[in-house]
Scaffold this active site. Structure first.
Site, short mmCIF file in Angstrom:
data_model
loop_
_atom_site.label_atom_id
_atom_site.label_comp_id
_atom_site.label_asym_id
_atom_site.label_seq_id
_atom_site.Cartn_x
_atom_site.Cartn_y
_atom_site.Cartn_z
N HIS A 128 0.83 -1.21 0.00
CA HIS A 128 0.00 0.00 0.00
C HIS A 128 0.87 1.26 0.00
O HIS A 128 1.61 1.51 0.95
CB HIS A 128 -0.89 -0.03 1.25
CG HIS A 128 -1.87 1.08 1.33
ND1 HIS A 128 -2.05 1.82 2.48
CD2 HIS A 128 -2.75 1.58 0.42
CE1 HIS A 128 -3.00 2.70 2.29
NE2 HIS A 128 -3.43 2.58 1.04
N GLU A 138 0.76 -0.39 -4.71
CA GLU A 138 -0.37 0.49 -5.04
C GLU A 138 0.09 1.93 -4.82
O GLU A 138 0.77 2.22 -3.83
CB GLU A 138 -1.56 0.16 -4.13
CG GLU A 138 -2.80 1.01 -4.36
CD GLU A 138 -2.86 2.26 -3.49
OE1 GLU A 138 -3.75 3.10 -3.72
OE2 GLU A 138 -2.01 2.41 -2.59
N ASP A 168 -0.96 6.37 -5.66
CA ASP A 168 -2.00 7.35 -5.99
C ASP A 168 -1.44 8.37 -6.97
O ASP A 168 -0.36 8.91 -6.75
CB ASP A 168 -2.44 8.08 -4.72
CG ASP A 168 -2.91 7.11 -3.64
OD1 ASP A 168 -4.03 6.63 -3.75
OD2 ASP A 168 -2.13 6.85 -2.70
N HIS A 181 -1.25 11.17 -2.42
CA HIS A 181 -2.59 10.75 -2.01
C HIS A 181 -3.51 11.93 -1.70
O HIS A 181 -4.64 11.99 -2.19
CB HIS A 181 -2.51 9.83 -0.78
CG HIS A 181 -3.83 9.38 -0.27
ND1 HIS A 181 -4.58 10.12 0.63
CD2 HIS A 181 -4.56 8.27 -0.53
CE1 HIS A 181 -5.71 9.48 0.89
NE2 HIS A 181 -5.72 8.35 0.21
N GLU A 189 -3.92 3.93 -8.54
CA GLU A 189 -5.19 4.57 -8.16
C GLU A 189 -5.22 5.98 -8.75
O GLU A 189 -4.34 6.79 -8.49
CB GLU A 189 -5.37 4.64 -6.66
CG GLU A 189 -6.71 5.31 -6.31
CD GLU A 189 -7.00 5.45 -4.83
OE1 GLU A 189 -7.91 6.23 -4.50
OE2 GLU A 189 -6.33 4.79 -4.02
#
Length: 229
Positions: free
Chosen positions: A9, A36, A38, A51, A97
């Site tokens: 993450h 993952e 952003d 993020h 993302e």
């Protein structure tokens, strides 16, 4: 869509600052094969890895990302291209993302997929695009349908399947706190890959895998890899 059992993450948040090159290196060192991240746009339209809407929490700067040009961002904030170069070096796959600043849902998606088409290494597995924003996933589907998409949700509402169909989602990325066994079964029966975020407890990870989850997204990839081995 083939996903790994564990995704780091924002890199490996338990061990290094989130969404940084250092965090990606730490994730790889601790056994992750995917991370993952952003992606949002700076004021001048450069895709960066960040993020929050503001720089305050992660960088200590009380300024909005949408109002900050790339040249004025701290060096610790990588561009999307810098992150991809790091993934090439480390052999990391990625769940991208799309995390747009307000009002830039479609624009952020289009810039992200254009970047992927241009610089994503052919030697790496094709990235997975995810977003809470249906508009972002629809724009990504229109601009680059070859990239698999996953709908990000905190919990399954009554309209989840219609939303997934509307964005051509191959997967569902669901928050751990609201995931039930019934929801997991419904997602799998509908033919979607199921990823669950953000799971850091070994016992919880084992229980979620027992529900049928394909992938666990975690701040501590080494801990969860050991737990579900």
């Amino acid at each position: 869509m083939q996903l790994p059992r564990v995704i780091g993450h924002r890199g490996a948040m338990a061990y290094a600052p989130e969404n940084t090159l250092a965090s990606f290196h730490e994730a790889r060192r601790r056994g992750a094969t995917w991370v993952e991240i952003d992606v949002k746009l700076s004021a001048d339209g450069v895709p960066i890895v960040m993020h929050d809407a503001s720089l305050e929490r992660t960088m200590g700067i009380a300024r909005l990302v949408a109002e900050t040009p790339r040249a004025e961002l701290p060096a610790d904030v990588p561009t999307f291209e810098q992150a991809i170069a790091c993934f090439r070096e480390l052999g990391l796959g990625c769940n991208v993302e799309i995390k747009p600043c307000e009002g830039r849902e479609a624009e952020t998606a289009r810039v992200a997929v254009e970047t992927l088409r241009r610089v994503w290494p052919s030697a790496l597995p094709s990235p997975l695009l995810s977003s809470f924003k249906d508009a972002s996933l629809k724009a990504a589907m229109a601009a680059a349908p070859e990239f698999a998409r996953a709908l990000l949700i905190g919990e399954l509402g009554e309209d989840w399947e219609a939303r997934a169909q509307a964005v051509g989602a191959a997967g569902m990325n669901v928050g751990r706190r609201k995931l039930t066994a019934a929801a997991a079964v419904a997602i799998k029966r509908a033919g979607h890959a199921l990823s669950v975020w953000t799971v850091n407890d070994p016992d919880e990870a084992r229980a979620i895998v027992g529900m049928g989850a394909d992938c666990i997204i975690t701040d501590a990839p080494d801990v969860i890899l050991r737990a579900i081995a």
